[in-house]
Design a protein around this motif. Structure first.
Motif, PDB file in Angstrom:
ATOM      1  N   SER A  21      47.536  75.416  11.093  1.00 14.84           N
ATOM      2  CA  SER A  21      47.661  75.855  12.459  1.00 14.84           C
ATOM      3  C   SER A  21      46.535  75.321  13.336  1.00 14.84           C
ATOM      4  N   ARG A  22      45.420  74.971  12.707  1.00 11.77           N
ATOM      5  CA  ARG A  22      44.286  74.554  13.545  1.00 11.77           C
ATOM      6  C   ARG A  22      44.470  73.160  14.121  1.00 11.77           C
ATOM      7  N   GLY A  23      45.452  72.420  13.625  1.00  9.82           N
ATOM      8  CA  GLY A  23      45.762  71.121  14.218  1.00  9.82           C
ATOM      9  C   GLY A  23      46.493  71.254  15.547  1.00  9.82           C
ATOM     10  N   HIS A  74      47.368  64.609  13.858  1.00 11.09           N
ATOM     11  CA  HIS A  74      46.049  65.221  14.045  1.00 11.09           C
ATOM     12  C   HIS A  74      45.907  66.518  13.243  1.00 11.09           C
ATOM     13  N   ASP A  75      44.721  66.709  12.661  1.00 16.11           N
ATOM     14  CA  ASP A  75      44.370  68.002  12.076  1.00 16.11           C
ATOM     15  C   ASP A  75      42.881  68.234  12.307  1.00 16.11           C
ATOM     16  N   ASP A  76      42.446  69.484  12.147  1.00 15.77           N
ATOM     17  CA  ASP A  76      41.018  69.764  12.392  1.00 15.77           C
ATOM     18  C   ASP A  76      40.140  69.184  11.283  1.00 15.77           C
ATOM     19  N   VAL A  77      40.568  69.364  10.025  1.00 16.88           N
ATOM     20  CA  VAL A  77      39.715  68.965   8.893  1.00 16.88           C
ATOM     21  C   VAL A  77      40.489  68.085   7.906  1.00 16.88           C
ATOM     22  N   LEU A  78      39.868  66.972   7.499  1.00 20.94           N
ATOM     23  CA  LEU A  78      40.383  66.191   6.365  1.00 20.94           C
ATOM     24  C   LEU A  78      39.549  66.600   5.154  1.00 20.94           C
ATOM     25  N   ALA A  79      40.201  67.233   4.182  1.00 24.76           N
ATOM     26  CA  ALA A  79      39.494  67.645   2.957  1.00 24.76           C
ATOM     27  C   ALA A  79      39.958  66.741   1.823  1.00 24.76           C
ATOM     28  N   THR A  80      40.883  67.199   0.979  1.00 26.28           N
ATOM     29  CA  THR A  80      41.346  66.352  -0.127  1.00 26.28           C
ATOM     30  C   THR A  80      42.403  65.337   0.323  1.00 26.28           C
ATOM     31  N   GLY A  81      42.970  65.531   1.512  1.00 28.95           N
ATOM     32  CA  GLY A  81      43.925  64.562   2.050  1.00 28.95           C
ATOM     33  C   GLY A  81      45.385  64.848   1.722  1.00 28.95           C
ATOM     34  N   GLY A  82      45.625  65.820   0.863  1.00 28.48           N
ATOM     35  CA  GLY A  82      47.013  66.095   0.462  1.00 28.48           C
ATOM     36  C   GLY A  82      47.905  66.513   1.619  1.00 28.48           C
ATOM     37  N   THR A  83      47.340  67.301   2.514  1.00 29.26           N
ATOM     38  CA  THR A  83      48.120  67.801   3.650  1.00 29.26           C
ATOM     39  C   THR A  83      48.513  66.642   4.576  1.00 29.26           C
ATOM     40  N   ALA A  84      47.517  65.851   4.949  1.00 24.42           N
ATOM     41  CA  ALA A  84      47.790  64.743   5.873  1.00 24.42           C
ATOM     42  C   ALA A  84      48.749  63.724   5.238  1.00 24.42           C
ATOM     43  N   GLY A 144      32.949  79.510  -3.367  1.00 21.60           N
ATOM     44  CA  GLY A 144      32.688  78.090  -3.599  1.00 21.60           C
ATOM     45  C   GLY A 144      33.110  77.186  -2.458  1.00 21.60           C
ATOM     46  N   ILE A 145      33.937  77.691  -1.540  1.00 29.64           N
ATOM     47  CA  ILE A 145      34.377  76.883  -0.391  1.00 29.64           C
ATOM     48  C   ILE A 145      33.447  77.143   0.798  1.00 29.64           C
ATOM     49  N   VAL A 146      33.018  76.041   1.443  1.00 31.96           N
ATOM     50  CA  VAL A 146      32.288  76.180   2.707  1.00 31.96           C
ATOM     51  C   VAL A 146      33.278  75.852   3.816  1.00 31.96           C
ATOM     52  N   PHE A 147      33.687  76.855   4.541  1.00 33.95           N
ATOM     53  CA  PHE A 147      34.722  76.691   5.561  1.00 33.95           C
ATOM     54  C   PHE A 147      34.093  76.190   6.852  1.00 33.95           C
ATOM     55  N   LYS A 148      34.673  75.111   7.403  1.00 32.05           N
ATOM     56  CA  LYS A 148      34.200  74.566   8.679  1.00 32.05           C
ATOM     57  C   LYS A 148      34.948  75.274   9.800  1.00 32.05           C
ATOM     58  N   ASP A 149      34.260  76.168  10.474  1.00 33.09           N
ATOM     59  CA  ASP A 149      34.865  77.014  11.500  1.00 33.09           C
ATOM     60  C   ASP A 149      34.708  76.363  12.877  1.00 33.09           C
ATOM     61  N   GLU A 202      35.628  65.388   8.808  1.00 29.60           N
ATOM     62  CA  GLU A 202      36.015  64.835   7.506  1.00 29.60           C
ATOM     63  C   GLU A 202      34.986  65.277   6.463  1.00 29.60           C
ATOM     64  N   LEU A 203      35.472  65.841   5.375  1.00 29.40           N
ATOM     65  CA  LEU A 203      34.582  66.219   4.265  1.00 29.40           C
ATOM     66  C   LEU A 203      34.593  65.052   3.282  1.00 29.40           C
ATOM     67  N   THR A 204      33.679  64.103   3.504  1.00 18.78           N
ATOM     68  CA  THR A 204      33.756  62.810   2.809  1.00 18.78           C
ATOM     69  C   THR A 204      33.673  62.954   1.287  1.00 18.78           C
TER      70      THR A 204
HETATM   71  P1  AMP Z   1      43.446  68.947   2.430  1.00 17.91           P
HETATM   72  O1  AMP Z   1      44.923  68.885   2.201  1.00 17.91           O
HETATM   73  O2  AMP Z   1      42.678  69.306   1.212  1.00 17.91           O
HETATM   74  O3  AMP Z   1      42.920  67.712   3.123  1.00 17.91           O
HETATM   75  O4  AMP Z   1      43.189  70.190   3.368  1.00 17.91           O
HETATM   76  C1  AMP Z   1      43.349  70.064   4.716  1.00 17.91           C
HETATM   77  C2  AMP Z   1      43.781  71.369   5.354  1.00 17.91           C
HETATM   78  O5  AMP Z   1      43.063  72.503   4.869  1.00 17.91           O
HETATM   79  C3  AMP Z   1      43.528  71.300   6.825  1.00 17.91           C
HETATM   80  O6  AMP Z   1      44.663  71.817   7.496  1.00 17.91           O
HETATM   81  C4  AMP Z   1      42.298  72.128   7.055  1.00 17.91           C
HETATM   82  O7  AMP Z   1      42.463  72.908   8.198  1.00 17.91           O
HETATM   83  C5  AMP Z   1      42.140  72.989   5.830  1.00 17.91           C
HETATM   84  N1  AMP Z   1      40.814  72.910   5.201  1.00 17.91           N
HETATM   85  C6  AMP Z   1      40.535  72.403   3.984  1.00 17.91           C
HETATM   86  N2  AMP Z   1      39.247  72.538   3.675  1.00 17.91           N
HETATM   87  C7  AMP Z   1      38.665  73.131   4.737  1.00 17.91           C
HETATM   88  C8  AMP Z   1      37.318  73.534   5.042  1.00 17.91           C
HETATM   89  N3  AMP Z   1      36.313  73.350   4.179  1.00 17.91           N
HETATM   90  N4  AMP Z   1      37.096  74.103   6.236  1.00 17.91           N
HETATM   91  C9  AMP Z   1      38.101  74.291   7.116  1.00 17.91           C
HETATM   92  N5  AMP Z   1      39.382  73.940   6.882  1.00 17.91           N
HETATM   93  C10 AMP Z   1      39.665  73.371   5.705  1.00 17.91           C
END
Ligand code: AMP
Length: 170
Positions: free
Chosen positions: A57-59, A117-127, A17-22, A149-151
């Motif tokens: 780590s990707r940040g 900085h991070d590579d991907v903003l998904a749900t925002g919890g990490t940032a 179900g996850i589409v990973f942004k590589d 950003e996964l809007t």
């Molecule tokens: P979040 O806390 O949901 O914003 O998740 C952000 C963290 O998860 C970042 O460190 C991203 O590297 C990683 N991440 C979340 N979703 C993806 C995705 N679809 N593709 C690549 N990395 C993701």
């Protein structure tokens, strides 16, 4: 140069179900990497920055590159028990359960102006957790920037009150 040409979608990774942004195709291309660094620097404009904080780590990839260009230091935020000196930690919620991030306690001085900085903003919890870590140490979060950003996951709602910017939106 279309940066999006260098981002690869991997279906069902790390779970169904996850589409990973590589971003590895981007990192594998010197011109695309340079172009991504320029785009990230443009997001910051001319705001003075004392240090860039990158999220494991990707940040770390672009975090160190933009820190170099901003002529400032790079500070890693890591998963628990990875950093060797005294740390400050912050827990945050995952879909199931909780996780923790850590930073070296002496890495930030009171009033330091920080770019996160991070590579991907998904749900925002990490940032959001990293913003809290920076503030616990007395730093000021100037901007959170992301390559992607996964809007549809509305991560910037968790970053209300912070300047959140991204190069590519999906
Ligand atoms: P979040 O806390 O949901 O914003 O998740 C952000 C963290 O998860 C970042 O460190 C991203 O590297 C990683 N991440 C979340 N979703 C993806 C995705 N679809 N593709 C690549 N990395 C993701």
């Amino acid at each position: 140069m279309q940066l999006s040409d260098y981002i690869r979608d991997i279906q069902d990774f790390p779970k169904p179900g996850i589409v990973f942004k590589d971003i590895t195709p981007l990192l594998a291309n010197a011109e695309a990497t340079k172009s991504a660094v320029e785009a990230l620097l443009n997001l910051n404009g001319n705001q003075p920055i004392d240090a860039v904080v990158g999220i494991e780590s990707r940040g770390f990839f672009f975090g160190t590159l933009i820190a170099q260009r901003l002529n400032c230091g790079f500070i890693p935020v890591r998963k628990p028990n990875k950093l060797p000196a005294a740390t400050t930690s912050q827990s945050y919620k995952l879909e199931y359960g909780e996780d923790i991030l850590e930073i070296h306690t002496n890495a930030i001085k009171m009033g330091d102006r920080i770019l996160i900085h991070d590579d991907v903003l998904a749900t925002g919890g990490t940032a959001e957790a990293v913003c809290k870590l920076v503030e616990k140490l007395g730093g000021e979060v100037v901007q959170c920037n992301f390559l992607i950003e996964l809007t549809f996951l509305e991560g910037r709602r968790k970053l209300k009150g912070y300047q959140a910017k991204s190069v590519l939106s999906y």
